[in-house]
Design a protein around this motif. Structure first.
Motif, PDB file in Angstrom:
ATOM      1  N   LYS A 100       0.833  -1.192   0.000  1.00 18.02           N
ATOM      2  CA  LYS A 100       0.000   0.000   0.000  1.00 18.02           C
ATOM      3  C   LYS A 100       0.877   1.255   0.000  1.00 18.02           C
ATOM      4  O   LYS A 100       0.672   2.188  -0.775  1.00 18.02           O
ATOM      5  N   LYS A 101       1.860   1.238   0.870  1.00 23.43           N
ATOM      6  CA  LYS A 101       2.764   2.386   1.009  1.00 23.43           C
ATOM      7  C   LYS A 101       3.532   2.638  -0.291  1.00 23.43           C
ATOM      8  O   LYS A 101       3.760   3.780  -0.686  1.00 23.43           O
ATOM      9  N   GLU A 102       3.906   1.573  -0.962  1.00 21.72           N
ATOM     10  CA  GLU A 102       4.712   1.697  -2.181  1.00 21.72           C
ATOM     11  C   GLU A 102       3.862   1.783  -3.446  1.00 21.72           C
ATOM     12  O   GLU A 102       4.391   1.791  -4.559  1.00 21.72           O
ATOM     13  N   ASN A 103       2.531   1.795  -3.266  1.00 21.01           N
ATOM     14  CA  ASN A 103       1.607   1.850  -4.418  1.00 21.01           C
ATOM     15  C   ASN A 103       1.788   0.676  -5.375  1.00 21.01           C
ATOM     16  O   ASN A 103       1.783   0.853  -6.605  1.00 21.01           O
ATOM     17  N   ILE A 104       1.971  -0.503  -4.833  1.00 19.83           N
ATOM     18  CA  ILE A 104       2.103  -1.694  -5.667  1.00 19.83           C
ATOM     19  C   ILE A 104       0.771  -2.444  -5.628  1.00 19.83           C
ATOM     20  O   ILE A 104       0.305  -2.811  -4.544  1.00 19.83           O
ATOM     21  N   PRO A 105       0.141  -2.654  -6.778  1.00 17.12           N
ATOM     22  CA  PRO A 105      -1.153  -3.354  -6.769  1.00 17.12           C
ATOM     23  C   PRO A 105      -1.007  -4.802  -6.281  1.00 17.12           C
ATOM     24  O   PRO A 105      -0.092  -5.508  -6.697  1.00 17.12           O
ATOM     25  N   VAL A 106      -1.890  -5.206  -5.377  1.00 23.14           N
ATOM     26  CA  VAL A 106      -1.966  -6.612  -4.968  1.00 23.14           C
ATOM     27  C   VAL A 106      -3.146  -7.228  -5.718  1.00 23.14           C
ATOM     28  O   VAL A 106      -4.298  -6.899  -5.470  1.00 23.14           O
ATOM     29  N   LEU A 107      -2.821  -8.092  -6.694  1.00 22.69           N
ATOM     30  CA  LEU A 107      -3.870  -8.622  -7.572  1.00 22.69           C
ATOM     31  C   LEU A 107      -4.775  -9.612  -6.876  1.00 22.69           C
ATOM     32  O   LEU A 107      -5.978  -9.651  -7.127  1.00 22.69           O
ATOM     33  N   ALA A 108      -4.194 -10.446  -6.029  1.00 23.50           N
ATOM     34  CA  ALA A 108      -4.996 -11.496  -5.409  1.00 23.50           C
ATOM     35  C   ALA A 108      -4.297 -12.026  -4.178  1.00 23.50           C
ATOM     36  O   ALA A 108      -3.086 -11.878  -4.020  1.00 23.50           O
ATOM     37  N   ARG A 109      -5.107 -12.638  -3.316  1.00 26.30           N
ATOM     38  CA  ARG A 109      -4.577 -13.327  -2.132  1.00 26.30           C
ATOM     39  C   ARG A 109      -5.013 -14.780  -2.231  1.00 26.30           C
ATOM     40  O   ARG A 109      -6.206 -15.070  -2.230  1.00 26.30           O
ATOM     41  N   ILE A 110      -4.027 -15.660  -2.333  1.00 25.15           N
ATOM     42  CA  ILE A 110      -4.345 -17.087  -2.404  1.00 25.15           C
ATOM     43  C   ILE A 110      -4.372 -17.622  -0.976  1.00 25.15           C
ATOM     44  O   ILE A 110      -3.359 -17.565  -0.277  1.00 25.15           O
ATOM     45  N   PRO A 111      -5.535 -18.096  -0.526  1.00 25.60           N
ATOM     46  CA  PRO A 111      -5.637 -18.480   0.883  1.00 25.60           C
ATOM     47  C   PRO A 111      -4.766 -19.681   1.246  1.00 25.60           C
ATOM     48  O   PRO A 111      -4.582 -20.594   0.448  1.00 25.60           O
ATOM     49  N   ASN A 112      -4.237 -19.640   2.481  1.00 24.66           N
ATOM     50  CA  ASN A 112      -3.467 -20.772   2.986  1.00 24.66           C
ATOM     51  C   ASN A 112      -4.443 -21.886   3.347  1.00 24.66           C
ATOM     52  O   ASN A 112      -5.470 -21.638   3.953  1.00 24.66           O
TER      53      ASN A 112
END
Lengths: 112, 287
Positions: free
Chosen positions: B236-248
């Motif tokens: 968030k701080k670096e403005n990098i998009p997080v496309l998805a979270r693959i659940p553990n």
């Protein structure tokens, strides 16, 4: 007899450098003249690869009868060193250069 | 469009994402080429079962010393930046494992005493399963340099598949030469990480590398649910998009250990992979 040590410093009280290729110094002891001379090898650490053969080449120029080092040379360096007619002794780590010399004299190091 | 899937840390899920994403996209009737560039230990092939359609040995060029022509001038050693050629007394010794096939010693030898000769370094295999084309580069045991095989595998893909096929590259871990080679020609880099201190540490190294290469990159968080929120906060701080979270999930580990694709058995993972596929679809339309 001319004996070369791999060392971290420049005198008898310096710690042995267990590494061959990346040893900081090569110390040459000329027994006949009772003279200890130092060769700086620290530029070796600025190179990423293939340091062993280069250090081995430097060693040849020193014309030793014996090399005393810690872990022993790696495969590349060994290929070069086997062309020399000097003896190599390993196992001289965690000790000073003086201690390594005494161990060599007492036949307590292993021949490579 | 070319997309590399990379990570600083090993074992974060590059292959999981590469294989699941490729299979999912292929399922939707899109031609896709998945290439395993982790040539030191390729493992995408464990999850993609297709028909072997092509196989070839891969070679790199290494100088071979010609004793009869050599005058022992030491020029070869002086020009070699990799200490791979050493002139010793009456002989030139070539350390083939250190050689980067740059040709300098060979081209600059006044006697032509170091002609370049092919040396086998690995294999390339090509498989096909419906719309999914899978290419794998694999280094022979004992070979130390991944870059030449990665480069040639990339060339193979460029020369054998149409430009409009989507290309996914499963990159090796880390941030050193093999990773640079596996990402430098790609339009987009997906950095896979896990939400742990180790994952974050190596994600930062990857981000620094990709910024230096001036690459477009996005993040996918794998094993979401473990660790802490520091990766999320960093992105968030670096403005990098997080496309998805693959659940553990333990079920994912079980499916993986059987060589099964995760999206086929775990709906939450399918949703996450679909988010990545959708993003790629949008990006392709823009280009």
């Amino acid at each position: 007899m001319k004996i070369v040590f791999t060392a971290k410093g420049k005198d008898w009280h310096s710690e042995m450098d267990p590494r061959f290729g990346r040893t900081e110094f090569l110390l040459v002891y000329d027994e006949e003249k009772d003279e200890l001379t130092t060769y700086d090898n620290s530029d070796a650490n600025r190179q990423a690869h293939g340091v062993g053969p280069i250090t081995a080449q430097k060693l040849f120029d020193l014309e030793p009868d014996v090399l005393i080092t810690g872990n022993g040379p790696g495969g590349n360096a060994a290929r070069i060193l086997q062309k020399g007619d000097f003896e190599i002794y390993t196992g001289a780590m965690n000790m000073t250069v003086k201690e390594a010399y005494d161990k060599f004299k007492n036949d307590e190091l292993s021949k490579f | 469009m070319k997309i590399s899937i990379a990570s600083g840390k090993g074992g974060t899920g590059k292959t999981t994402l590469s294989t699941n994403l490729s299979a999912l996209i292929a399922e939707k009737n899109n031609d896709i080429v998945l290439t395993d560039l982790d040539v030191e230990e390729p493992n995408s092939g464990l999850f993609i079962r297709g028909e072997l359609t092509h196989s070839q040995d891969m070679y790199k060029m290494i100088p071979e010393w010609d004793k009869d022509k050599c005058v022992l001038c030491r020029n070869c050693q002086n020009v070699c930046k990799f200490n791979a050629v050493i002139m010793m007394i009456d002989e030139v010794i070539v350390f083939d494992k250190l050689c980067h096939s740059c040709y300098a010693c060979s081209e600059l030898c006044p006697q032509n005493a170091l002609p370049m000769q092919p040396q086998k370094m690995g294999e390339l295999k090509r498989f096909k399963y419906k719309n999914l084309h899978f290419v794998e580069g694999k280094l022979d045991i004992g070979q130390e340099q991944a870059v030449p095989l990665i480069a040639q595998t990339l060339d193979y893909v460029d020369n054998n598949f149409p430009e409009n096929h989507l290309k996914i590259y499963d990159a090796p871990p880390g941030t050193s030469c093999p990773v640079i080679e596996a990402t430098k020609d790609s339009d987009l880099i997906i950095l896979v990480t896990e939400p742990t201190p180790f994952g974050l540490h190596d994600l930062k190294l990857s981000v620094d590398t990709m910024r230096k290469l001036e690459k477009d990159f996005v993040v996918v968080i794998n094993r979401h649910g473990i660790g802490n929120a520091n990766v999320k906060d960093y992105c968030k701080k670096e403005n990098i998009p997080v496309l998805a979270r693959i659940p553990n999930s333990k079920k994912a580990a079980q499916a993986y250990s059987h060589g099964n694709l995760l999206y086929k058995v775990i709906p939450e993972i399918k949703t996450a992979i679909e988010k990545v596929a959708d993003y790629i679809g949008t990006e392709m339309e823009k280009r």
